[in-house]
Design a protein around this motif. Structure first.
Motif: not given
Length: 102
Positions: A32-33, A38-39, A49-50, A54-57
């Motif tokens: 996810w990170f 890439q974005y 950031l979105l 998600i990666a952190i969550l």
């Protein structure tokens, strides 16, 4: 005979990943990170950031899951907290680089 060997290997891998769930959580979070990065490289800061959130969550959910178990793995929680700190640090660094300098 080969089918039995494949099933034994699959069972061993499954048991290993069930025991060391932090590896699954780190791999999912890294995916996810990386998508978020890439974005960011394409200039889409909101999308970045979105995805990175998600990666952190994913790692936060892992920590909550471990804390709710009867046997808590403090090493796994420590590894997850280091990964969360690293991801937050990278996000802050990239966002500060993205800010236009006056």
């Amino acid at each position: 005979m080969h089918l039995v060997a494949c099933l034994l290997v699959a069972n061993a891998i499954s048991d290993f990943l069930r025991t060391h769930l932090i590896l699954v959580a780190l791999t999912a979070s890294a995916g996810w990170f990386y998508a978020g990065h890439q974005y960011f490289e394409k200039g889409n800061l909101v999308g970045a950031l979105l995805w990175e959130t998600i990666a952190i969550l994913v790692l936060v959910a892992f920590c909550v899951n471990v804390l709710l178990r009867p046997v808590t793995s403090w090493v796994s929680i420590g590894i997850a907290l280091v990964a969360i700190s690293t991801e937050v640090w990278l996000i802050r660094r990239w966002m500060s680089e993205a800010q236009p300098r006056a």
